[in-house]
Design an enzyme around this catalytic site. Structure first.
Site, short mmCIF file in Angstrom:
data_model
loop_
_atom_site.label_atom_id
_atom_site.label_comp_id
_atom_site.label_asym_id
_atom_site.label_seq_id
_atom_site.Cartn_x
_atom_site.Cartn_y
_atom_site.Cartn_z
N CYS A 1 0.83 -1.21 0.00
CA CYS A 1 0.00 0.00 0.00
C CYS A 1 0.87 1.26 0.00
CB CYS A 1 -1.00 -0.03 1.16
SG CYS A 1 -2.37 1.13 0.91
N HIS B 1 -4.33 -4.56 -0.08
CA HIS B 1 -4.14 -5.14 1.26
C HIS B 1 -4.62 -6.59 1.28
CE1 HIS B 1 -2.72 -1.83 3.78
NE2 HIS B 1 -3.55 -1.02 3.16
N GLU C 1 -3.48 -8.85 2.86
CA GLU C 1 -3.32 -9.39 4.21
C GLU C 1 -4.48 -9.05 5.14
OE1 GLU C 1 -2.02 -5.17 4.85
OE2 GLU C 1 -1.99 -6.62 3.20
#
Length: 305
Positions: free
Chosen positions: A142, A235, A237
């Site tokens: 990011c 993102h 994750e």
């Protein structure tokens, strides 16, 4: 993967409840293998949540991993207990003489600032330069992807009129790249950012290669130096409820945020999220660890250069 982390790290118990294999340092030292050495420069405000999210993903391989959590100097971290930072984190000065098989730099909530006004910017530049000779493969997530592209290649970030928040469909532009082994033709990724890099700017830099993009959220993954640098604008994750937390946080701050796109069932926050990115997130990180870290790193970690 047996993730070698201190047994007192708060993420341990949550990961064990999810049947993720973590291993304490005493047991790890009895196994006669060299673990992969991974560093995480954690710039996110809720560090315990980010630790758990990333450990969940780097656990999906049979290789043993030794983890260092790292912070830059010169910033007051107010959303994580000081005791936690003192016990589990190292400074860049603590690790600057180390080599790492893999390194991850997280996002940070500073997208509306110019890079040079971020109080740890000069040290982050030093870390980016250091990684070129001390890390086999580095992943930027990011804001860190925007920062790395700016520092290394002069790519300008562009602040958006409205925050990109939601879960978007993506395609792969280089399907034979091992980073995407096992991926479907279309896969989903959460995004949460106020800025972007533009495709036309990236295409002007011959060292950069766009590997994946989305019609709605733009460029997703860029690679350089044959995978020694990977830039991820989304993102993958994120846990299922992270976008929900961010949405309600911004509501409570009076920011009048848009409902995250394609995230809630029927676009209704009361119905909760439709989670459809976890399998590809696991593939992404396990492929990175296997093909760009484990298979590329030298046996003697001191030989990384």
């Amino acid at each position: 993967m047996p993730v070698r982390i201190p047994s007192t790290l708060p993420a341990v118990e949550e990961l064990r409840l999810e049947n993720i294999f973590v291993i304490d340092e005493q047991r790890a030292s009895s196994q006669d293998i060299r673990p992969l050495r991974i560093g995480i420069l954690n710039l996110m405000p809720l560090k315990l949540r980010t630790e758990t999210d990333l450990l969940r993903l780097i656990s999906n391989t049979p290789l043993q991993v030794e983890l260092d959590l790292v912070l830059p100097d010169g910033h007051e971290w107010t959303n994580t207990p000081k005791e936690h930072l003192e016990e589990f984190y190292k400074s860049f000065d603590d690790i600057r003489n180390n080599n790492y098989d893999g390194f991850i730099v997280t996002g940070a909530p500073v997208e509306m600032q110019n890079f040079e006004t971020v109080d740890y910017w000069h040290q982050l530049e030093e870390i980016f330069d250091w990684s070129k000779t001390h890390v086999t493969s580095i992943v930027h997530i990011c804001w860190a992807a925007l920062a790395g592209l700016y520092h290394n290649y002069g790519i300008t970030k562009h602040v958006l009129d409205h925050k990109i928040s939601g879960v978007f469909s993506h395609t792969v532009t280089e399907p034979n790249n091992p980073l995407f082994r096992g991926f479907d033709d279309v896969f989903y990724v959460p995004h949460s950012r106020h800025s972007e890099v533009r495709k036309e700017d990236i295409l002007k830099v011959p060292e950069l290669k766009i590997l994946s993009e989305s019609e709605e959220s733009g460029v997703y993954i860029i690679m350089a130096r044959n995978g020694r640098e990977i830039y991820i604008t989304g993102h993958s994750e994120y846990s299922p409820m992270t976008l929900d937390y961010e949405y309600h946080r911004d509501l409570n701050r009076g920011m009048n945020p848009h409902i995250p796109t394609h995230y809630y069932i029927d676009d209704d926050p009361k119905k909760g999220p439709l989670v459809r990115w976890r399998s590809h997130a696991n593939l992404l990180f396990s492929n990175w660890l296997n093909y760009f870290v484990y298979q590329e790193t030298p046996f003697d970690i001191r030989d990384i250069k």
